[in-house]
Design a protein around this motif. Structure first.
Motif, PDB file in Angstrom:
ATOM      1  N   THR A   3      -0.211   4.499   7.512  1.00  0.00           N
ATOM      2  CA  THR A   3      -0.458   4.221   6.094  1.00  0.00           C
ATOM      3  C   THR A   3      -1.745   4.890   5.625  1.00  0.00           C
ATOM      4  O   THR A   3      -1.787   5.500   4.555  1.00  0.00           O
ATOM      5  CB  THR A   3      -0.534   2.698   5.867  1.00  0.00           C
ATOM      6  OG1 THR A   3       0.717   2.108   6.265  1.00  0.00           O
ATOM      7  CG2 THR A   3      -0.797   2.376   4.408  1.00  0.00           C
ATOM      8  N   VAL A  32       0.839  -1.201   0.000  1.00  0.00           N
ATOM      9  CA  VAL A  32       0.000   0.000   0.000  1.00  0.00           C
ATOM     10  C   VAL A  32       0.872   1.249   0.000  1.00  0.00           C
ATOM     11  O   VAL A  32       0.589   2.220  -0.716  1.00  0.00           O
ATOM     12  CB  VAL A  32      -0.952   0.006   1.210  1.00  0.00           C
ATOM     13  CG1 VAL A  32      -1.752   1.312   1.256  1.00  0.00           C
ATOM     14  CG2 VAL A  32      -1.906  -1.187   1.154  1.00  0.00           C
ATOM     15  N   LEU A  90      -6.105   1.445  -5.031  1.00  0.00           N
ATOM     16  CA  LEU A  90      -5.582   1.886  -3.739  1.00  0.00           C
ATOM     17  C   LEU A  90      -6.595   1.635  -2.625  1.00  0.00           C
ATOM     18  O   LEU A  90      -6.233   1.152  -1.542  1.00  0.00           O
ATOM     19  CB  LEU A  90      -5.218   3.369  -3.804  1.00  0.00           C
ATOM     20  CG  LEU A  90      -4.654   3.988  -2.519  1.00  0.00           C
ATOM     21  CD1 LEU A  90      -3.416   3.233  -2.052  1.00  0.00           C
ATOM     22  CD2 LEU A  90      -4.339   5.471  -2.725  1.00  0.00           C
ATOM     23  N   ALA A 134      -6.722  -2.098  -1.912  1.00  0.00           N
ATOM     24  CA  ALA A 134      -5.543  -2.539  -1.162  1.00  0.00           C
ATOM     25  C   ALA A 134      -5.647  -2.118   0.306  1.00  0.00           C
ATOM     26  O   ALA A 134      -5.293  -2.882   1.212  1.00  0.00           O
ATOM     27  CB  ALA A 134      -4.273  -1.954  -1.795  1.00  0.00           C
ATOM     28  N   MET A 135      -6.158  -0.911   0.540  1.00  0.00           N
ATOM     29  CA  MET A 135      -6.336  -0.433   1.918  1.00  0.00           C
ATOM     30  C   MET A 135      -7.401  -1.262   2.632  1.00  0.00           C
ATOM     31  O   MET A 135      -7.262  -1.594   3.816  1.00  0.00           O
ATOM     32  CB  MET A 135      -6.739   1.041   1.892  1.00  0.00           C
ATOM     33  CG  MET A 135      -6.711   1.712   3.267  1.00  0.00           C
ATOM     34  SD  MET A 135      -5.024   1.950   3.869  1.00  0.00           S
ATOM     35  CE  MET A 135      -5.257   1.609   5.614  1.00  0.00           C
TER      36      MET A 135
END
Length: 422
Positions: free
Chosen positions: A152, A88, A106, A109-110
Motif C-alpha cells: 500500500t 487507503v 492520504l 490515512a496512511m
C-alpha cells in the motif's frame, strides 16, 4: 452530521471544494466526540445514496463506514487493519484524478494505517525473518500484514512520484518524502534492502522536480528518516563518504532541534565512527557530555583504544557492543577501524624505537619490535613474525605507511621524510 445522507453530503462538499482538512476529518478513524460510534451505525450505502459522490470516491466512503463498524462495533484490530488498508487503496485510486490537495487526507490515512498495524503487531507479532524470501508483490504465499502495508505504501509512493504536473507547488510530489520515509523504513523492517535501493533509484531517476527537503516541517521530518536509512544502504555498500554526507545533511535539517533529541543521537551513533574512518573532525569535547551513552561507547572506550593502539580494549568493546554494531549496520566499519588501531600502535612503537636508538639508521625497524608491541597491546601471545609482516605489508599497500619491507632482514625500512602520511 447524524445521518448517512448528511455524512455523504459533507464528504462530497469536501471533494468539490478540495477541502483537505474536511476530507481528512471525514476519513479519520477517530473523528472526535461521538462521530465515530455514530458513523459505525450508518447502514451500508447503496448506489442511490452515493449518486452525488464522484465514482472513484464511492469505494472510499464504503471502506470508511466498514472501518468504523470494525473499530466501534466489532472492536476487531485485525478487521480494522483490513478495512483501513482497503480505504487507503481506494483513496490512492481516487487520488489519480486529483491535484495535491488530496495529499493531506492520504497521508493521514496512511499514518493511521501504520498506527493500527503497530497495535496489531503487539498482539500478533510477525516472523520477520520468514519475509526475506518472499516477493512483496506477486507471491503465491499468503501476504502478511507487513507485506500488505509495504504494498500500500508503495502504491502511494508511486502515485506521488509519477505525478506529471510540471508546477511543483501544485504537484502531489510536494509530499513525496513522507511516503519515501514510510516505505524505506518498512523495507528495512522486512530486511528487504534491495527493495529499499530500488525506491531510492526511482527517486533519483525521476525527470520531474522534487521539493526541497526543508520546504516544510513534514518534509523535514520525513527527509531525516529517509537520509538516515539511505546512509545505512551506503554503509552496507562500503561507500563511507556518501553515508557520512547523508547523515551530515540530516543533521543540517535538524539544526535548531534540542541537542539531546533522540534522532540526533541515533544519527551520531552511525556518524561518529564514519567521521573517524573518513578522517573528519568529531564532536567537540563540550558536546560529548550531551550524549553520555555515546561518550561511554566511543570517546571513553572504542576511540581511546584506537587512538592508543590498545588492541585488547578494542576487542573487548567490539565484543561487548557487537549487537549494537550489527543492528546499526556498523560491524564491518568497526572492523575496518581495527587497521587504524594497528596503525596507531605501529606509529607509537616506531617512536619508542627511534627514541631508544637515536642514530641515522633508526628508520629501519625490526619486525621483533612490533611483535613485542602487539603482544603487549593485545594482552595475548606474541604474534608470529609472518603475521606482523602481513600487517605491515597491508599498511604499506594501502598508503598508511611509506616504506618497504625487507623479508630477508626481517625489518621495515621507513621513509625518512614522512613515514606515516595519514
Amino acid at each position: 452530521m447524524n445521518s448517512l445522507p448528511n455524512y455523504i453530503l459533507l464528504f462530497v462538499l469536501a471533494i468539490n471544494t478540495r477541502d483537505a482538512a474536511k476530507l481528512k476529518h471525514c476519513l479519520s478513524i477517530s473523528p472526535g466526540g461521538q462521530e465515530g460510534p455514530i458513523r459505525a451505525k450508518y447502514p451500508e450505502p447503496n448506489d442511490f445514496d452515493l449518486y452525488q459522490a464522484p465514482e472513484k470516491f464511492r469505494g472510499v466512503i464504503r471502506a470508511h463506514l466498514r472501518l468504523m463498524r470494525a473499530v466501534y462495533v466489532e472492536k476487531s484490530i485485525d478487521q480494522s487493519f483490513v478495512e483501513l488498508d482497503d480505504l487507503v487503496n481506494h483513496l490512492i485510486r481516487a487520488g489519480e484524478t486529483q491535484t495535491n490537495w488530496i495529499n493531506v487526507p492520504l497521508m493521514n490515512a496512511m499514518f493511521e494505517l501504520m498506527a493500527v498495524y503497530k497495535v496489531r503487531e503487539l498482539r500478533h507479532p510477525e516472523e520477520i525473518a520468514s519475509l526475506e524470501f518472499q516477493d512483496v508483490e506477486g507471491s503465491d504465499a499468503k501476504v502478511s500484514a507487513l507485506e500488505q502495508l509495504a504494498n500500500t505504501a508503495n502504491k502511494a509512493f508511486k502515485l506521488l512520484l509519477n505525478d506529471k504536473n510540471l508546477e511543483l507547488q501544485h504537484s502531489k510530489r510536494m509530499d513525496i518524502y513522507f511516503f519515501l520515509a514510510v516505505l524505506i523504513k518498512i523495507y528495512f523492517k522486512m530486511n528487504k534492502l534491495e527493495l529499499a535501493k530500488s525506491i531510492e533509484k526511482a527517486l533519483k531517476g525521476t525527470r520531474f522536480q522534487l521539493p526541497d527537503m526543508k520546504s516544510s516541517v513534514s518534509n523535514k521530518k520525513a527527509a531525516v528518516t529517509y537520509l538516515y536509512y539511505s546512509s545505512l544502504l551506503s554503509l552496507d555498500e562500503s561507500d563511507f563518504e556518501a553515508s557520512e554526507n547523508k547523515l551530515e545533511e540530516a543533521l543540517d535539517i535538524l539544526t535548531g532541534y534540542p541537542p539531546k533529541n533522540k534522532q540526533v543521537e541515533q544519527i551520531l551513533l552511525v556518524l561518529l565512527p564514519l567521521k573517524l574512518y573518513n578522517k573528519r573532525a568529531s564532536l567537540k569535547p563540550s558536546l560529548w557530555a550531551q550524549y553520555p551513552q555515546l561518550k561511554t561507547l566511543y570517546h571513553d572506550n572504542l576511540f581511546r583504544a584506537i587512538s592508543t593502539g590498545n588492541i585488547a580494549l578494542f576487542d573487548a568493546k567490539l565484543e561487548q557492543y557487537q549487537t549494537v554494531f550489527l543492528k546499526n549496520h556498523l560491524y564491518l566499519l568497526i572492523e575496518l577501524l581495527r587497521l587504524q588501531c594497528h596503525l596507531n600502535l605501529i606509529r607509537r612503537t616506531t617512536s619508542v624505537v627511534r627514541t631508544l636508538n637515536p642514530t641515522p639508521q633508526n628508520h629501519i625497524v625490526p619486525f621483533s619490535a612490533y611483535q613485542k608491541a602487539f603482544e603487549v597491546a593485545s594482552s595475548g601471545p606474541m604474534p608470529a613474525p609472518d603475521e606482523v609482516e602481513c600487517i605491515l605489508a597491508t599498511m604499506v599497500a594501502t598508503g598508511r605507511i611509506k616504506g618497504y619491507l625487507s623479508h630477508g632482514n626481517r625489518c621495515i625500512v621507513l621513509s625518512k621524510a614522512v613515514p606515516f602520511p595519514a
